[in-house]
Design an enzyme around this catalytic site. Structure first.
Site, PDB file in Angstrom:
ATOM      1  CG  ASP A  72       4.178  -3.219   4.340  1.00  0.00           C
ATOM      2  OD1 ASP A  72       3.691  -3.566   5.435  1.00  0.00           O
ATOM      3  OD2 ASP A  72       3.518  -2.671   3.436  1.00  0.00           O
ATOM      4  N   GLY A  83       0.785  -0.967   6.166  1.00  0.00           N
ATOM      5  CA  GLY A  83      -0.350  -1.059   7.092  1.00  0.00           C
ATOM      6  C   GLY A  83      -1.546  -0.443   6.374  1.00  0.00           C
ATOM      7  NE  ARG A  92       4.081   4.565  -9.813  1.00  0.00           N
ATOM      8  CZ  ARG A  92       3.722   5.804  -9.496  1.00  0.00           C
ATOM      9  NH1 ARG A  92       3.414   6.098  -8.248  1.00  0.00           N
ATOM     10  NH2 ARG A  92       3.684   6.739 -10.405  1.00  0.00           N
ATOM     11  CG  ASN A 146       1.489  -3.471   9.630  1.00  0.00           C
ATOM     12  OD1 ASN A 146       1.397  -3.489  10.853  1.00  0.00           O
ATOM     13  ND2 ASN A 146       0.574  -4.010   8.849  1.00  0.00           N
ATOM     14  CB  ALA A 193      -1.039  -0.617  -1.078  1.00  0.00           C
ATOM     15  CB  ALA A 194      -4.557  -2.395  -5.595  1.00  0.00           C
ATOM     16  N   GLY A 195      -6.163  -1.795  -2.999  1.00  0.00           N
ATOM     17  CA  GLY A 195      -7.426  -1.495  -2.313  1.00  0.00           C
ATOM     18  C   GLY A 195      -7.277  -0.287  -1.393  1.00  0.00           C
ATOM     19  CG  ASP A 196      -4.549  -0.433   1.775  1.00  0.00           C
ATOM     20  OD1 ASP A 196      -5.635  -0.865   2.205  1.00  0.00           O
ATOM     21  OD2 ASP A 196      -3.460  -0.975   2.029  1.00  0.00           O
ATOM     22  CB  THR A 214     -12.702  -3.266  -5.267  1.00  0.00           C
ATOM     23  OG1 THR A 214     -12.356  -4.136  -4.188  1.00  0.00           O
ATOM     24  CG2 THR A 214     -12.932  -1.865  -4.725  1.00  0.00           C
ATOM     25  CG  LEU A 215     -15.890  -6.586  -8.973  1.00  0.00           C
ATOM     26  CD1 LEU A 215     -16.950  -6.272 -10.017  1.00  0.00           C
ATOM     27  CD2 LEU A 215     -16.171  -7.939  -8.328  1.00  0.00           C
ATOM     28  N   GLY A 216     -10.935  -5.999  -8.887  1.00  0.00           N
ATOM     29  CA  GLY A 216      -9.626  -6.126  -9.547  1.00  0.00           C
ATOM     30  C   GLY A 216      -9.690  -5.713 -11.005  1.00  0.00           C
ATOM     31  CB  ALA A 236       0.067   3.685   7.454  1.00  0.00           C
TER      32      ALA A 236
HETATM   33  O1  RIB Z   1      -3.088  -3.628   2.165  1.00  0.00           O
HETATM   34  C1  RIB Z   1      -1.698  -3.766   2.157  1.00  0.00           C
HETATM   35  C2  RIB Z   1      -1.166  -3.741   3.554  1.00  0.00           C
HETATM   36  O2  RIB Z   1      -1.632  -4.861   4.253  1.00  0.00           O
HETATM   37  C3  RIB Z   1       0.345  -3.814   3.646  1.00  0.00           C
HETATM   38  O3  RIB Z   1       0.951  -2.543   3.602  1.00  0.00           O
HETATM   39  C4  RIB Z   1       0.563  -4.567   4.937  1.00  0.00           C
HETATM   40  O4  RIB Z   1       1.166  -3.813   5.933  1.00  0.00           O
HETATM   41  C5  RIB Z   1      -0.803  -5.085   5.363  1.00  0.00           C
HETATM   42  O5  RIB Z   1      -1.331  -4.365   6.398  1.00  0.00           O
END
Ligand code: RIB
Length: 307
Positions: free
Chosen positions: A13, A39, A284, A11, A248-251, A219-221, A42
């Site tokens: 953002d 995304g 960040r 995506n 994006a912490a989970g990503d 995951t529990l933050g 990504a």
């Molecule tokens: O997990 C965060 C992402 O969720 C963001 O980057 C946004 O694009 C959504 O897909």
């Protein structure tokens, strides 16, 4: 090093920081604005790559300016994007993200090209799946596509890691193919149809294991994360940082976990590394701009354990 194939969304953002989220019908003045590539697919691919994984990323982009810029950025980042699908006349995906003073977010995505990553294309890139050791998936591409990837990967005994985000119901056949299911509390409740408040985190994990996932990571933050499979159980505390933006912490966690596991690390070490990577990420602003490098995570861990 083992190869990770990440198949998922990209995506653009559009991120505004605000004091408080607006109410329905309200217009508010934001504090800052940032446009960045995001995304879940990504973000996880970039995280795995920056954190020491050997990554191929498969996504679908429009041929619009956003798609072209995104592809250029992936190449500059060093990601293998040789199997990315480009489609005409459909815009690349976008996400509108609000981040409040507590670092919490609200996200609206418009999938665009992400929803044109269809099962047919997965059959075309089946050699990429055959050549990898792990596939890493999220829920921002069509469900049938995810299922096709899992079927191909499962037949070939590849490790399947699925991050069930955004929260989504999963059918029994799909869950049984998942080796590592990574979920936050909302996602765990949606997939298991259970309520953490009523039965507790451990029982929710057991429900997900009963449904067929081989390993569950919850995951529990601020509370860290829990892992359970047939043989092992781990509880990893979170690192204490000031959260500016949890996007994006989970990503970052998933990408880091995939990178470390495919490098042969055990669960405990890989989970600690992933927890540290996501702690840096929340300190960040933005999704991809906030993903740390492997060196940054190692330095962070060194400081913590020396202090
Ligand atoms: O997990 C965060 C992402 O969720 C963001 O980057 C946004 O694009 C959504 O897909």
């Amino acid at each position: 090093m083992s190869k990770i194939v990440v198949i998922g969304s990209s995506n653009i953002d559009l991120i505004a920081t605000v004091k408080n989220f607006p109410a329905a019908g309200e217009t508010i003045i934001g504090k800052s604005f940032l446009q960045a590539i995001g995304g879940k697919g990504a973000n996880q691919a970039v995280a795995a790559h920056k954190l020491g994984g050997d990554v191929k990323f498969i996504t679908c982009l429009g041929t619009d300016v956003d798609g072209q810029n995104t592809l250029k950025y992936f190449r500059e980042t060093g990601l293998d994007v040789s199997s990315v699908l480009l489609v005409e006349e459909t815009p690349s995906g976008t996400a509108i993200i609000l981040v409040n003073e507590n670092g919490e977010n609200c996200i609206v995505t418009t999938p665009g090209a992400n929803h044109l990553l269809l099962p047919d294309y997965i059959h075309k890139i089946k050699d990429d799946i055959a050549a990898c050791d792990m596939v890493l998936l999220q829920m921002e591409i069509p469900y049938d596509t995810i299922k096709t990837v899992c079927e191909l990967a499962h037949k070939q005994q590849k490790t399947i890691m699925l991050n069930a985000a955004p929260a989504c119901r999963l059918d029994k056949e799909l869950i049984k193919m998942i080796d590592v299911l990574v979920v936050n509390e909302t996602e765990a409740e949606t997939v298991s149809s259970g309520k953490i408040d009523e039965i507790g985190e451990k029982a929710i994990i057991d429900k997900l294991l009963e449904l067929g996932a081989k390993t569950v990571v919850l995951t529990l933050g601020k509370q860290g994360c829990l892992l359970k499979n047939e043989k092992e159980t781990y509880s990893i505390p979170a690192f204490c940082v000031k959260a500016l933006d949890t996007t994006a912490a989970g990503d970052t966690f998933c990408g880091a976990l995939a990178a470390r596991l495919t490098r042969g690390e055990g669960w405990e070490q890989a989970l600690k590394f992933a927890t540290a990577a996501s702690a840096i990420c929340v300190s960040r602003i933005g999704a991809q701009p906030s993903i740390p490098t492997e060196k940054e995570v190692n330095e962070f861990l060194c400081k913590i354990y020396i202090a």
